[in-house]
Design a protein around this motif. Sequence first.
Motif, PDB file in Angstrom:
ATOM      1  N   ALA A  32      27.071  39.913  47.550  1.00  0.00           N
ATOM      2  CA  ALA A  32      28.144  39.415  46.371  1.00  0.00           C
ATOM      3  C   ALA A  32      29.192  39.961  46.876  1.00  0.00           C
ATOM      4  N   SER A  51      29.901  35.869  44.355  1.00  0.00           N
ATOM      5  CA  SER A  51      28.322  35.913  44.494  1.00  0.00           C
ATOM      6  C   SER A  51      28.077  35.008  45.647  1.00  0.00           C
ATOM      7  N   ARG A  52      26.606  35.767  46.001  1.00  0.00           N
ATOM      8  CA  ARG A  52      26.785  35.348  47.716  1.00  0.00           C
ATOM      9  C   ARG A  52      27.203  33.928  48.523  1.00  0.00           C
ATOM     10  N   THR A  57      31.721  32.850  39.907  1.00  0.00           N
ATOM     11  CA  THR A  57      32.464  34.088  40.228  1.00  0.00           C
ATOM     12  C   THR A  57      32.899  34.645  38.462  1.00  0.00           C
ATOM     13  N   ALA A 101      22.608  42.316  45.633  1.00  0.00           N
ATOM     14  CA  ALA A 101      22.649  41.115  44.073  1.00  0.00           C
ATOM     15  C   ALA A 101      21.978  39.999  44.683  1.00  0.00           C
ATOM     16  N   ALA A 106      27.283  37.636  40.515  1.00  0.00           N
ATOM     17  CA  ALA A 106      28.717  37.609  40.657  1.00  0.00           C
ATOM     18  C   ALA A 106      29.009  39.361  40.249  1.00  0.00           C
TER      19      ALA A 106
END
Length: 126
Positions: A32, A51-52, A57, A101, A106
């Motif tokens: 993240a 996030s990944r 968001t 994460a 996020a």
Amino acid sequence: VQLQAYGGGVVQAGDSLRLSCAASGRTFRDSAMGWFRQAPEKEREFVAAISRGAVRTNYADSVKGRFTITRDNALNTVYLQMVSLKPEDTAVYYCAADDRARYAVAPTFSEGYGYWGQGTQVTVSS
């Protein structure tokens, strides 16, 4: 993960800027990413996170509707598009990576981020 933030500058109120943060290392797509900022004599504060898989968001209330965070996993880069800048947005902006994460998280707290870039100065004049 090593992070290099750039794109800051001196602009007028109402202008736009796009910050970029280039990451090296194999874990970018598994991390993240977040943007934080620190104004003179103030605590560092959360700005935005993604996030990944870019499925989520988060934004600070002060920047919602004006800032947009995106990422390009092919380029190992995260961006912060800033529009309608205000003098109170003046700060050093830092990008950060959290490689622990979960996929759709996020993080908004700086404690979770284990990697930080060197910061880029954004100055907004009135």
